[in-house]
Structure formats: C-alpha cells, structure tokens
Design an enzyme around this catalytic site. Structure first.
Site, PDB file in Angstrom:
ATOM      1  N   GLN A  74     -10.046   1.292   1.872  1.00  0.00           N
ATOM      2  CA  GLN A  74      -8.932   2.076   2.957  1.00  0.00           C
ATOM      3  C   GLN A  74      -9.692   2.829   4.013  1.00  0.00           C
ATOM      4  O   GLN A  74      -9.380   2.895   5.166  1.00  0.00           O
ATOM      5  CB  GLN A  74      -8.082   3.083   2.042  1.00  0.00           C
ATOM      6  CG  GLN A  74      -7.359   2.241   0.984  1.00  0.00           C
ATOM      7  CD  GLN A  74      -6.286   1.214   1.550  1.00  0.00           C
ATOM      8  OE1 GLN A  74      -5.824   1.236   2.567  1.00  0.00           O
ATOM      9  NE2 GLN A  74      -6.331   0.067   0.845  1.00  0.00           N
ATOM     10  N   ARG A 128       0.806  -1.186  -0.007  1.00  0.00           N
ATOM     11  CA  ARG A 128      -0.036   0.023  -0.034  1.00  0.00           C
ATOM     12  C   ARG A 128       0.981   1.258   0.003  1.00  0.00           C
ATOM     13  O   ARG A 128       0.374   2.156  -0.610  1.00  0.00           O
ATOM     14  CB  ARG A 128      -1.056   0.035   1.299  1.00  0.00           C
ATOM     15  CG  ARG A 128      -1.958  -1.122   0.973  1.00  0.00           C
ATOM     16  CD  ARG A 128      -3.111  -1.215   2.057  1.00  0.00           C
ATOM     17  NE  ARG A 128      -4.272  -2.070   1.575  1.00  0.00           N
ATOM     18  CZ  ARG A 128      -5.217  -2.754   2.210  1.00  0.00           C
ATOM     19  NH1 ARG A 128      -5.111  -2.665   3.557  1.00  0.00           N
ATOM     20  NH2 ARG A 128      -6.150  -3.403   1.452  1.00  0.00           N
ATOM     21  N   TYR A 187      -6.335   0.079  -6.833  1.00  0.00           N
ATOM     22  CA  TYR A 187      -5.067  -0.931  -6.592  1.00  0.00           C
ATOM     23  C   TYR A 187      -5.105  -1.042  -4.929  1.00  0.00           C
ATOM     24  O   TYR A 187      -5.292  -0.382  -4.101  1.00  0.00           O
ATOM     25  CB  TYR A 187      -4.066  -0.096  -6.886  1.00  0.00           C
ATOM     26  CG  TYR A 187      -3.269  -0.420  -8.262  1.00  0.00           C
ATOM     27  CD1 TYR A 187      -3.706  -1.518  -9.047  1.00  0.00           C
ATOM     28  CD2 TYR A 187      -2.224   0.469  -8.573  1.00  0.00           C
ATOM     29  CE1 TYR A 187      -3.155  -1.923 -10.094  1.00  0.00           C
ATOM     30  CE2 TYR A 187      -1.949   0.312 -10.007  1.00  0.00           C
ATOM     31  CZ  TYR A 187      -2.109  -0.869 -10.749  1.00  0.00           C
ATOM     32  OH  TYR A 187      -1.540  -0.927 -11.911  1.00  0.00           O
ATOM     33  N   GLU A 188      -4.979  -2.416  -4.486  1.00  0.00           N
ATOM     34  CA  GLU A 188      -4.532  -2.766  -3.150  1.00  0.00           C
ATOM     35  C   GLU A 188      -5.616  -2.136  -2.273  1.00  0.00           C
ATOM     36  O   GLU A 188      -5.305  -1.947  -1.057  1.00  0.00           O
ATOM     37  CB  GLU A 188      -3.285  -2.492  -2.806  1.00  0.00           C
ATOM     38  CG  GLU A 188      -2.209  -2.570  -3.909  1.00  0.00           C
ATOM     39  CD  GLU A 188      -1.984  -4.346  -3.953  1.00  0.00           C
ATOM     40  OE1 GLU A 188      -2.549  -4.917  -3.154  1.00  0.00           O
ATOM     41  OE2 GLU A 188      -0.993  -4.572  -4.529  1.00  0.00           O
ATOM     42  N   GLY A 189      -6.895  -2.357  -2.816  1.00  0.00           N
ATOM     43  CA  GLY A 189      -7.909  -1.838  -1.822  1.00  0.00           C
ATOM     44  C   GLY A 189      -8.608  -0.417  -2.289  1.00  0.00           C
ATOM     45  O   GLY A 189      -7.585   0.302  -1.933  1.00  0.00           O
TER      46      GLY A 189
END
Lengths: 604, 604
Positions: free
Chosen positions: A450, A297, A443-445
C-alpha cells in the site's frame, strides 16, 4: 463478555452530521432513499448484529473453521449470515436496481457492514466477498454468466470468492501461473493452485463461485497476460442441476486470529475437468480485479476500524467497572484508608482510552469519507467533478486500507493493557480482538505494498493532481475551522503539516527525478504513516468543528458532552498522535541511506 | 520451523567486548571464574536449549498447561527444565557458595537464561521463579526455613513461586487481604486467594514453596501492614515426610500466549489448615519482595528481549529464503522476465529486519548492562561506588523491564509482517512469538506502573542523583565515541538528546513543585518511552564505538561485516527510532491537559 461493541451515536454523527449523507439523496441514483429509510435499514442491521453475530463471536474463535475429509466445516452462524444477510441486502445492497440490487449509497452499506464487523468480524466476510465476486461478474462478464450466477449469489444461496494469491505469487501478482486452456466448447480448462482464499469453501451454500486470475496459454509475461475467469465449485448443467467442477479444497489454513473465517488452499483441475469462463476480454483480468480492489481495500480498513471500535467499547466498559488504586493527592501520597477508585479515573488509563477513541473514530470517519467519494464519483454528472472524486478516492484508498489496520492494532493493544493481566486471559475478549486485527495489515496488499502504491503511484499520478486535490480539501476544513476562535490554534497546527508534506516531497522527489526510484520509495512505509497522521488529523478537525457548530447552534441531536468529547478527542489526537509527524519528517529527510541492499550484508 | 533462535556471536560480543565481563573476575566474589569457564557454562546451556527447549516450543503452545480435577498438568519438558536446569545451575547459579550456589556473575546467569528464554520462553520461568523464591528465603528467612526448603529448590526437586496478586489487588498491592493468624505453635494460619501465580502448580515437582504476601491480624492498613510468608504446598513433617498444607489450585488461567507456562489461581486455607512461616520481621514483606523485584524485573525484560531476538532470527531466515517480487530498475519498472529476487533485497523488508535487529540487540545490551550494575554494586568495596551502581541500577530498571516488552512487541510484529500471510498462520512460528511477548508489558508491574516508578520515584530519588549519574555515564560514551571521526555526528545527536531530557524535566517539574503530582505524572508513560529511546541510543553508540575500535585494531574475534553491522544498525536506530524523541518531547511539553479526570466525562 462486553455488553456493547459499537457506538451507534458516533456512527450516525459521522454519517449524517460530519459527512452529510443527506447530500446524496439529491442525486438521481439515490432518490429512492431518504434518512428515515436508511435509519430503518441500519437499525435492522444492528438488531441482526445483536442477535445473530455478537453472541457467537467468542464461540467462533474457540471452535474455528476446520478441514476434515476434503471439506471445510465452519460455524453454523455462517448459514445465518449468508441467508439473513442476503435477505437484508448485505450482499446486493450497493448494486443497481437492474442488477438485482437496492441501489443504497455505498456510505450506508459501509456503515451497515461496519456494524456487522464490529459485532463479529469472523462472519461478514462470507457475504462481502460474495458481493465482490458478484460485482466483478455484473460489471465485466457477459449476460449468460450474469444470469447463471448472480441471482443466487445476491440471495446468499451461493458464495463467491476472489482467487489471486498462489504459493509463489503473493505480493507479486505478475508471477501467477494458474493456467487456462481454451476448448472447442468455448470454455477454458483451468489448472493451478490458489492459497489464502477467504471463504473458499464451507458447508452452508450449494455452490461457491470463484473469480480466478489465470494465464491463457501463450499470454504475455507478467501482469499483461493475466485474465479473469468464473470458476464455480459446481458447474450448472443445462437442466439447472449442479455437478462437481474439479475444484478441490486441499486444506484450511490454521490461523492466529479470525479463526471462524475459513482461509483455504484450493486446487483447480487436478482431474483435468475444471471448467472456467472468461470474464470480459483476455489479458484484462488484473485491470478488472483492481477496479473492484478499491472497494475491497475500503472493506479491509472498515473491518479493522470496526475491531478497534469494539475493543474500545470493551475496555471502556471494564475501566468503568474495575476499581483499582487511588488518586494521587496533593502530597503526592495515596491514602490506603480511602476506597479504591475506578481505573477510568487514572490519567494513564484515560490516555489509553482516548487513544483508542481517537484511532477508532478517526478511522471510521476516514472510511465513511472514502465511501462518500465512491458515491460522489458515480453520482455527479460534471466530468471534472467526477474526476476530482475519483482522484480523491484513489489517493486516500491506501491510507483507508492501512491506517485502521496499523493504528487499530495499536489501539487494541492499549485496550488489552487497560485490563492488565485479565487482558491476556482467554476469558476476556480483548485478546481475541488483538489476534483478529493483526491480519488486516496483510489482507489485500500488505502495508508495504500500500505504501509503494501511495508514494510510487498515487502521489505522482496526473502530475500530482490527486495530492493537490487532497491538500485543497484539507485546506477548506482548516479555513472553516479557523472561523471558530477555540479551534484556530489547532487549525494552524494542521496547516503547518501541509507545509511539512510539501517539504518532505520536495526532498524525496530529488531521488525520483534522478531516476533513483528505489531510494525514492525506500521509506514509503514511513511516508504512509506520515501522511495518514495528517489525514486523520484533518478528519478530527472536521469532527471538532462540526461539533463546535452544533454546540453554538444548540443542536440537540446529541448531548453537549457528546459534542465536547469530539473536540476534546481532536485535541488529544493533535497532542499525542499528530506530533509524530515531526519525527517521521526528520527520518524521511535524513540523508543516510540504510535500507538499500549493499555489497556487504549487515543483516546478520 | 526456524533453524536458529539466538545470535550467540552478538551475545558474546555484548558480554565480553561491550560490557567487559572480564572486569568482574578481578573482584574477590568472582575470582573462582574466568572467561573459559564461563564460556563452557554458556555453551552447555546452549546445548541444553538446543536439545531440550527449542524443539518443544510449538508443542507447548499446541498442548498448553491445563487444569483437570484440581491439578495443573504441564508439558513433560517442565520436568527436564527443573531437573537438568537444576543440575546445570540455572536455579542456584547466582547464589553464594555458602548458600549452595555457584557464585557466577549475574551477567552470565542472565546471558544463560536469555538463551533459554529465546529457545522456549514457556520453560525457564519454572526455574527462575524457583530461584527468586529461594533468594527471598536465603536473604531474609531464618536458618530453619533455609535448611528446610532451599536445598531441594536449588536442585529443582521443589518449585517456588511469588504470590502477590489477588483478585482485588493487582497494581494496587496495598489492598492485599490474605490473612495470617499467629498460632501458639509459632506458625501462622494463612487464608486467602492469589491469582496469576506463574508456575503455581504442576505435576513434576514433589513440592512447591510459595512466598506469600499477607496481612497479620491487626496489621496497619496499606503497604505498611504486609508481611511475607513461606507457605509450602506440602509441609514438611519432623520425619521429613510431606503432608498437604491446604493449598488448593482453583484453576489455571487460559491465556493468549505463553500457554505452556502455568498461571494459576490458588486458594490458601479453605479447610483452615494452611500453615505459613513468617519471613524476617512482620510488616516488612513488601520491602523484602521489592528488594528481589529488581532482579525479577530484569528477568521480565530479559524474556521479552529474548523473544524479540528469536523472532528476528526466524524472520531473517525466511527473508533469506523467500523469493518474491523484483528490484525496481532505473526506469521505475520491473521486468517480469527476470527471476524473482529474495525478499531480503527489498528496502522495506530490510527496514523491518533492521528494526528488529536494533530493538532485539539494543534490548539485550541494556539487560546485560543492568546485570553488570547488579554485579558491581555487590562487588565493589568503596561506599560511594557501591551507591553509584545501586542508583544506576535503580533508575534503569523500569526501562529494562519496559523497553524490551514494548519495543519487543513492535519488533515481533514486524517479524510477522516479513512473512506476509504466512506470518499469521499457525504453521509458522512468528504468530506464537507475537502472542507470547504481549504479556511482558503486564508482568511484574505494567508499563503504566513502571512509568510512575521511573518519573515519580527514580528520577526524583536522592535529589535527582540517579538520573545525574545516568547522564554522566551517557556523557562518557559520547565523549569516547566523539574520538572517532565517523561517529562524531552521531555522538552529537545523542548529546542533543541529553539537553532535551533536561528541558522536558524542567517543564514537568513545574507541576511537581506546585504539588500537582497528578499532572506531573500524567504522561509518565510517554516519559518512559522518551527516556528509553535515549538510553537504547546510548547502548547503540557504545556498541558502535566498540566495533569501530575493533575494526581499527583489526581485532579478529568477529568478522569485519559483523563489526560494521553494529555501526550500521546504530545509524539505523538513530535515523528511525531515536528521532521519535522529538515528537515525544513536544507532547510532553504540550500545554493542554487532556487526561486528568474532568467534571464532564468525555469518554463516551
């Protein structure tokens, strides 16, 4: 094409003067390094970026990754990225010496990959995902798996990926269905499909090592039944030769941006011959993955921050070269007999440029701060100090991932606007940054995920201790900045925001206390925005007082104008951006509940 | 592909119930029309859009306008747009009967082109620019030019363009250098280059009639020396045949979005054989152009509003079909044993959808209101009433052009985010809307230029009378809405914003009064945002009270849920968007001046 893509002075100012990288060299872990050696590393990275990344940026967009005959074809610079990047330590850099790494501070590795991202954001992901996959093996797998896979990955000879998402399981990882069936030989047979796998296939490496989340037969439902497997594209026979492991590339996703970075759809075990090896213990896969996820992240935030920086550099250059319009005179008129002025002289263009600068540099500062917490939490020996940095890292990570992506997209849009009609044209690079940066909020959550993590977990964790520590850190900066007369009123403004955070949370927690968690979290996205503004404001106040200190001390590392620009941009950020917290606080404490599902559907 | 692109119910609700189109049928000008005839027209347009525009939307992006061998090649649907559109009245609609038009209200024509824009924003511009060019001829040129050019343009057999921008003269039109030299034959020889000419060349019309701004030899400097010319691609010989007029297409700009809409670079008179005919009087060109520019700017706002609507429809459909994640229970946990829920049930997804709805419908309401002012100012007979509507139209036009473009881009970005990773993929349409809408903040005067116009001209014009009239109109809505108990607090909130406008302007005018015009205008962009939020809030309060009235009267034109959704979305807009005025007011009244050029350059 723009001539520059990164402001190395600001990067080094942040690294050395604001975030005091030198502090780290005192720890045993980093005693093999010093400023000259780190400078040499960063300078070599900049040369690499200048030569092998930046010149291919537009080309990789024009000629994107493609899928043909079962194979993904990518631009030939991917080969250079993996090979030279591997040699230079882009992959192995942060790992320990005994893991085959260089044991360089994560701060320095982050600064290095930031330079590469700014030069050409389509390339570094091939290497950094390989690092992420290697780290999972290094930290959690057995010696045999380490010996078999890691050395070639660190060299860039083999690639690596993280395989989480499935068609029915994106934000909701608990719904993963990829299956793993234990065989008598000790390995597992893997079957299932994974989508959105970055760098999932390309022609320039001999092998790709997939780190795959899957469910062992009979495992518990949900996140508690997910295990992690090493599933190579080609498995390694006892004689060292590689044979296909029944991992098929089903397609490459065609995308709006980052088109040179392959995004694949992978099928595992279509012919019932896909072998996977369990990493660590069964059913602990999500835990392992998330232990590495903080770094991933930070990496997403870093990429977005780098694009915002590159776009700022390109639009700044344009504004300094393009003549258009005239200054407004005291009569309110313009004299057509005068020559046109450069557009950088128009207040509204300056506003768009300062906004970009404030967001790009503020984001970079936050990224480096997160990297420093990462370094400190693994270097300090005192238990409570270690916990402090762990908690600080935990609470800022959702913002580190989100702010550069969300505000960065706004910054790039302002960069495009500086160019007017040309900004929309393919001959100018701003439109590519505009398209590329848009994925970073996903991306990535996603930003939504988040935000739930920030308000739902991080703010509440350890009875609010992480937030308390963050507020103490901000308080320290406010206290130090208040020593400078010119900064007092700005420090006081930031102090007021700490009170505002308290008020907002007292209000929101009334819902959590009544077990109305959905209401508590319903505006988590706005809370994310609200807290991020304060955190970036804190970073700017820090940058400003360090600059003030340097001016007072006649520190000649940078020019006076450089230091003064930091103070000026802090003021700009406070006037134009930090003020937005007022509106957000009002919305967050508004009594109407409008986004929870109601009996009647009003979304028509 | 999404199934729907426009909410016809909301369009008709706004047209008939909120903005009372029927009022217009009482004027002599529009007495030939009534609601059934206008409904029939709009329904036919919707059929046309369904059949001939929407299905080709993605295709036109995949296979964009291109330049080959001196010719621009566009998608074959452009031929259909011009021919069928011409037949249906898309081009001639708003013109008077005796000009070959249908004399339909501009409100209805705006609604019709809005439907077309929402279906496929790459196509309607070919027709609407032809209308704009024809209107310039109809209003300002002599009978011979009218007879020669207008009939074929209205039929869609010939295209039309407006040629303003030159490589060195974009926002600064006073720097136009295209030359016009009078010949003994009465026509002018034209020489120069024009860039960013939308629909400037394509293979499906026999001729293209360019309305060109140029400078007659010896004309005064600046805007006072600009004249308007008819410069056809092919000139019309006395026998009616067409011969080339030395207008060359030098290139077609490759763009990030709206790729099916050709954007050309034109060269006039390379072989010294380009003939142009003066429109109206010499040196009055910019005045003529700007008399038509209001409509063009409403057209830009309309296009952006339509894209925001189409993106909303696409993401709403996705949110109603995509299952992902689970609702949060009272324990704060999710049960993995439960089925996944539709994402439309998640508060954060609902927030993104309501935000889109609030922006898309708020923009549409504002567009139709502007069209109504346009209709009223040309229909009412009383002089002071006419002036009132002219001034109201003048002051809202910069916002009509800007808000749908700026807020619309934000709305579309939220629509893309609803789809997560799929939103970034070319197989889904959101990314195309995201790219397409970005040009609307640049078209026909950038947001920066519009903001200077709003604060620098419109707010000050006639001693502030335009703003005063606008505030009175808003006040009327507040008074009417206050009659409904449920709406009182919202009306009171909007009333508070009127006070805030006053405070902000009192502060800013201190600079204008001191002849520091640069300072007065330096944050014009923020003032634009600030005033637009209030104006859209006013539109939402209007939509809400009309809905409330309908509910009270048990008006069955639409469902209860439909009316309630308007009230709900008004509240959403007030809670989540109108609050932003607080932050903007604080910034606008902040004492630090940070964007005027200073002795030292801090943009490094």
């Amino acid at each position: 094409m723009a001539k520059e893509y990164v402001d190395i002075n600001t990067l080094k100012y942040l690294l050395y003067q604001v975030h005091a990288l030198d502090d780290l060299f005192g720890f045993e872990r980093y005693e093999g390094h010093d400023r000259p050696s780190m400078d040499m590393f960063l300078d070599a990275i900049k040369d690499f970026a200048d030569r092998d990344l930046f010149p291919f940026f537009k080309e990789m967009d024009d000629d994107p990754a493609g899928f043909d005959n079962g194979e993904v074809r990518v631009h030939e610079q991917v080969a250079v990225m993996m090979k030279k990047g591997g040699e230079m330590g882009v992959i192995c850099g942060p790992l320990d010496y005994d893991q085959g790494g260089l044991q360089i501070p994560f701060m320095v590795h982050t600064a290095a990959t930031y330079i590469l991202d700014a030069a050409n954001n389509h390339l570094p992901g091939y290497a950094t995902l390989t690092l992420g996959a290697a780290e999972l093996i290094v930290h959690f797998a057995n010696q045999n798996l380490k010996d078999t896979y890691v050395p070639n990955m660190l060299l860039g000879a083999w690639g690596g990926t993280m395989c989480l998402t499935e068609p029915q399981a994106g934000s909701s990882l608990s719904d993963i269905t990829t299956k793993a069936t234990l065989t008598d030989e000790g390995y597992y047979k893997i079957s299932g499909q994974k989508i959105f796998i970055s760098g999932g296939d390309y022609q320039y490496v001999e092998n790709i090592v997939h780190l795959v989340l899957a469910r062992i037969d009979g495992a518990p439902e949900g996140t508690k039944g997910i295990s992690l497997f090493v599933v190579p594209k080609n498995r390694v026979e006892t004689d060292g030769s590689l044979v296909g492991n029944d991992v098929k590339t089903l397609s490459d996703f065609e995308k709006m941006g980052q088109r040179g970075f392959a995004t694949t759809h992978l099928g595992f075990g279509d012919s019932d011959d896909c072998q996977g090896w369990l990493v660590g213990e069964a059913n602990q896969g999500l835990k392992y993955m998330f232990l590495m996820m903080n770094d991933a992240r930070i990496g997403v935030g870093r990429g977005a921050a780098a694009i915002a920086m590159a776009a700022y550099q390109a639009s700044l250059q344009y504004a300094k070269e393009r003549a258009q319009g005239r200054k407004i005179s005291e009569t309110g008129k313009k004299d057509p007999g005068e020559d046109q002025c450069l557009i950088i002289e128009h207040p509204d263009v300056r506003r768009m440029l300062f906004l970009q600068k404030a967001i790009a540099e503020g984001s970079l500062s936050l990224i480096l701060l997160a990297a420093k917490y990462h370094d400190l939490q693994r270097s300090v020996s005192d238990h409570s100090e270690k916990e402090k940095y762990q908690l600080l890292l935990e609470i800022i990570t959702p913002m580190v991932k989100t702010y550069p992506a969300e505000a960065g997209a706004l910054a790039v849009s302002n960069g495009l606007q500086v160019l007017g009609g040309y900004g929309f044209c393919s001959d100018f690079i701003l439109q590519q940054y505009y398209r590329d940066i848009r994925i970073f909020s996903i991306y990535e959550g996603t930003t939504g995920i988040q935000s739930q993590d920030l308000l739902g977990r991080k703010v509440l964790m350890n009875n609010g201790k992480a937030l308390q520590l963050l507020i103490e850190e901000i308080g320290t900066t406010i206290a130090v900045a208040s020593d400078y007369k010119d900064l007092q009123e700005w420090a006081a403004t930031l102090k007021g925001k700490l009170t505002m955070i308290h008020e907002v949370l007292v209000y929101l927690k009334t819902f959590a206390n009544k077990e109305n968690y959905e209401r508590y979290l319903s505006d988590a996205n706005l809370f994310m925005e609200f807290l991020s503004y304060v955190v970036i404001g804190w970073n700017w106040l820090e940058m400003a007082y360090v600059a003030k200190q340097a001016l007072d001390n006649k520190d000649a590392a940078y020019s006076e104008a450089f230091y003064e620009s930091k103070i000026h941009t802090m003021k700009f950020y406070f006037k134009y951006e930090l003020t937005k917290t007022n509106a957000l606080a009002e919305t967050l404490m508004h009594k109407e509940v409008l986004t929870q599902k109601m009996e009647k559907e009003f979304l028509v």
